[in-house]
Design a protein around this motif. Structure first.
Motif, PDB file in Angstrom:
ATOM      1  N   VAL A 205       0.833  -1.203   0.000  1.00  0.00           N
ATOM      2  CA  VAL A 205       0.000   0.000   0.000  1.00  0.00           C
ATOM      3  C   VAL A 205       0.870   1.255   0.000  1.00  0.00           C
ATOM      4  O   VAL A 205       0.594   2.223  -0.729  1.00  0.00           O
ATOM      5  CB  VAL A 205      -0.946  -0.010   1.216  1.00  0.00           C
ATOM      6  N   GLN A 206       1.941   1.246   0.777  1.00  0.00           N
ATOM      7  CA  GLN A 206       2.856   2.381   0.807  1.00  0.00           C
ATOM      8  C   GLN A 206       3.502   2.601  -0.558  1.00  0.00           C
ATOM      9  O   GLN A 206       3.654   3.738  -1.016  1.00  0.00           O
ATOM     10  CB  GLN A 206       3.930   2.157   1.871  1.00  0.00           C
ATOM     11  N   THR A 207       3.876   1.513  -1.217  1.00  0.00           N
ATOM     12  CA  THR A 207       4.510   1.624  -2.534  1.00  0.00           C
ATOM     13  C   THR A 207       3.547   2.195  -3.558  1.00  0.00           C
ATOM     14  O   THR A 207       3.895   3.080  -4.358  1.00  0.00           O
ATOM     15  CB  THR A 207       4.999   0.241  -2.989  1.00  0.00           C
ATOM     16  N   VAL A 208       2.287   1.702  -3.559  1.00  0.00           N
ATOM     17  CA  VAL A 208       1.282   2.207  -4.501  1.00  0.00           C
ATOM     18  C   VAL A 208       1.000   3.681  -4.233  1.00  0.00           C
ATOM     19  O   VAL A 208       0.899   4.497  -5.157  1.00  0.00           O
ATOM     20  CB  VAL A 208      -0.008   1.371  -4.402  1.00  0.00           C
ATOM     21  N   GLY A 209       0.891   4.045  -2.943  1.00  0.00           N
ATOM     22  CA  GLY A 209       0.654   5.449  -2.598  1.00  0.00           C
ATOM     23  C   GLY A 209       1.788   6.343  -3.044  1.00  0.00           C
ATOM     24  O   GLY A 209       1.556   7.455  -3.550  1.00  0.00           O
TER      25      GLY A 209
ATOM     26  N   ARG B 196       1.535   6.883  -6.802  1.00  0.00           N
ATOM     27  CA  ARG B 196       0.461   7.825  -7.161  1.00  0.00           C
ATOM     28  C   ARG B 196       0.870   9.255  -6.872  1.00  0.00           C
ATOM     29  O   ARG B 196       0.575  10.170  -7.661  1.00  0.00           O
ATOM     30  CB  ARG B 196      -0.809   7.465  -6.398  1.00  0.00           C
ATOM     31  N   ARG B 197       1.542   9.468  -5.731  1.00  0.00           N
ATOM     32  CA  ARG B 197       1.961  10.837  -5.409  1.00  0.00           C
ATOM     33  C   ARG B 197       2.993  11.333  -6.421  1.00  0.00           C
ATOM     34  O   ARG B 197       2.962  12.515  -6.829  1.00  0.00           O
ATOM     35  CB  ARG B 197       2.556  10.866  -3.992  1.00  0.00           C
ATOM     36  N   ARG B 198       3.903  10.462  -6.863  1.00  0.00           N
ATOM     37  CA  ARG B 198       4.876  10.876  -7.868  1.00  0.00           C
ATOM     38  C   ARG B 198       4.171  11.182  -9.200  1.00  0.00           C
ATOM     39  O   ARG B 198       4.530  12.139  -9.900  1.00  0.00           O
ATOM     40  CB  ARG B 198       5.918   9.772  -8.075  1.00  0.00           C
ATOM     41  N   ALA B 199       3.161  10.372  -9.532  1.00  0.00           N
ATOM     42  CA  ALA B 199       2.429  10.609 -10.783  1.00  0.00           C
ATOM     43  C   ALA B 199       1.680  11.948 -10.725  1.00  0.00           C
ATOM     44  O   ALA B 199       1.643  12.695 -11.729  1.00  0.00           O
ATOM     45  CB  ALA B 199       1.439   9.475 -11.036  1.00  0.00           C
ATOM     46  N   LEU B 200       1.106  12.259  -9.580  1.00  0.00           N
ATOM     47  CA  LEU B 200       0.392  13.540  -9.432  1.00  0.00           C
ATOM     48  C   LEU B 200       1.363  14.705  -9.527  1.00  0.00           C
ATOM     49  O   LEU B 200       1.029  15.743 -10.139  1.00  0.00           O
ATOM     50  CB  LEU B 200      -0.363  13.567  -8.099  1.00  0.00           C
ATOM     51  N   ARG B 201       2.547  14.570  -8.925  1.00  0.00           N
ATOM     52  CA  ARG B 201       3.523  15.651  -9.032  1.00  0.00           C
ATOM     53  C   ARG B 201       3.998  15.850 -10.460  1.00  0.00           C
ATOM     54  O   ARG B 201       4.222  16.969 -10.907  1.00  0.00           O
ATOM     55  CB  ARG B 201       4.715  15.342  -8.119  1.00  0.00           C
ATOM     56  N   ASP B 202       4.152  14.751 -11.181  1.00  0.00           N
ATOM     57  CA  ASP B 202       4.624  14.841 -12.569  1.00  0.00           C
ATOM     58  C   ASP B 202       3.606  15.505 -13.480  1.00  0.00           C
ATOM     59  O   ASP B 202       3.961  16.176 -14.462  1.00  0.00           O
ATOM     60  CB  ASP B 202       4.955  13.446 -13.119  1.00  0.00           C
TER      61      ASP B 202
END
Length: 368
Positions: free
Chosen positions: A354-358, A361-367
């Motif tokens: 779950v931590q890895t998926v989160g 997602r946060r990196r994808a949102l920043r990108d």
């Protein structure tokens, strides 16, 4: 650093499970069923399968890390060390049970006048020295005893086969399925889950990615060996196997060849003593790694002595006799081992996933 090969790892896993399995499992299985006793040994495969799944998740999420290191990495220093303390409690209780099984077996079979605490002290001292020398030495000792077992075991099996009577197994699969399942619970959830101890050896493995398959291979070999042993024991001893603490010992004592070959139980006791010492050493290796991780120590040379002393003390304090050990294995160990070896690591790896998926997602949102 000398690392352990796949061959050495498989041997370590086999002797870890069969070390006490060949002593107690035939008698435990016979308490629940005789006709279907031969099927119960394959319950080891269920435990090995669960451990293989846990190992697959571990080597993918935490390559090169022990289980206790993975817990500290994923849960933080406080909760992770609390998890490590739980693992240490599991390790010390298991060491105590192994040590008490060994002292009781040696005392009953060959040294009835020797105090049990002295027998277990010698065993813990030898295993402590092996642990101090390192996992590669323990692995090589496992390799050394394989030729001896490969020669002695088939000879004993063939000699015992002459006394085999198939009548205790008839009618074939005649007992209710629930009896066979109850007989398989201990092999599956007690001894089969001991394969999970290999998670503490991951940094020393030459090819950690193959650990799940190595567990499956070791489980299959152990299950076949155990099933063969249980079948011979029930076929030779029959109904009395239900009431014996060590039916395999009585099986070996029944072997006679001519006028000069008898009392082969001496060879059996020697072999069991060796495998039990090796099992103590493998668990001390795992517990020692947990102590190192929880304490944050950079040195491991000081760890074997307190681990062995505490394990020896608990073996004489927690279990008064062999009946206490048997009752603990039958009633408490399946649930305790399932929680420690499967459930808690599964929760740990779920949190990490779950931590890895989160994080992704946060990196994808920043990108974006």
């Amino acid at each position: 650093m000398v690392q352990v090969s796949r061959y050495q790892l498989i041997l370590m896993l086999i002797w870890t499970v069969l070390g006490t399995g060949i002593v107690t499992m035939p008698g435990t299985i016979a308490q629940f069923t005789l006709r279907d006793a031969w099927t119960a040994g394959f319950g080891l495969m269920l435990g090995a399968g669960m451990c293989a799944v846990i190992a697959l998740a571990h080597v993918r999420l935490f390559p090169g890390r022990t289980l206790t290191q993975a817990a500290i990495d994923a849960l933080g220093p406080v909760i992770g060390r609390a998890y490590g303390i739980w693992f240490l409690a599991y390790g010390f209780v298991t060491l105590a049970a192994i040590g008490r099984e060994m002292s009781a077996f040696i005392g009953i079979s060959v040294l009835p006048n020797t105090p049990d605490f002295l027998v277990s002290a010698i065993a813990f001292a030898v295993s402590m020295y092996l642990t101090y020398l390192g996992i590669e030495v323990v692995a090589r000792v496992n390799e050394f005893i394989l030729p001896l077992a490969a020669v002695v075991s088939p000879v004993l099996f063939l000699l015992a086969a002459r006394l085999f009577d198939p009548s205790p197994f008839l009618p074939f699969l005649g007992d209710p399925a629930v009896d066979a399942w109850r007989a398989a619970v201990v092999p599956a959830f007690a001894y089969g889950l001991e394969f999970a101890i290999a998670l503490q050896w991951v940094p020393a493995l030459r090819t950690p990615r193959t650990l799940p398959w190595d567990i499956v291979i070791a489980g299959a070999i152990s299950a076949v060996a155990l099933s063969t042993l249980v079948t011979l024991t029930v076929g030779v001893l029959g109904e009395p196997a239900r009431y014996l603490n060590y039916p395999v010992l009585e099986l070996v004592r029944a072997i006679r060849q001519g006028k000069f070959v008898e009392r082969l139980d001496t060879l059996y006791v020697m072999g069991v003593a060796i495998t039990l010492v090796l099992k103590l050493a493998t668990f001390q290796l795992a517990v020692g790694e947990a102590v190192k991780d929880v304490s944050g120590s950079r040195e491991r040379t000081w760890i074997p002595v307190p681990v062995a002393l505490l394990g020896w003390s608990l073996s004489n304090y927690l279990f008064r006799n062999v009946f206490d050990v048997t009752n603990f294995i039958v009633r408490a160990v399946p649930g305790y081992f399932f929680t420690t070896a499967v459930l808690l690591p599964g929760v740990l790896y779920g949190i990490c996933a779950v931590q890895t998926v989160g994080a992704k997602r946060r990196r994808a949102l920043r990108d974006t």
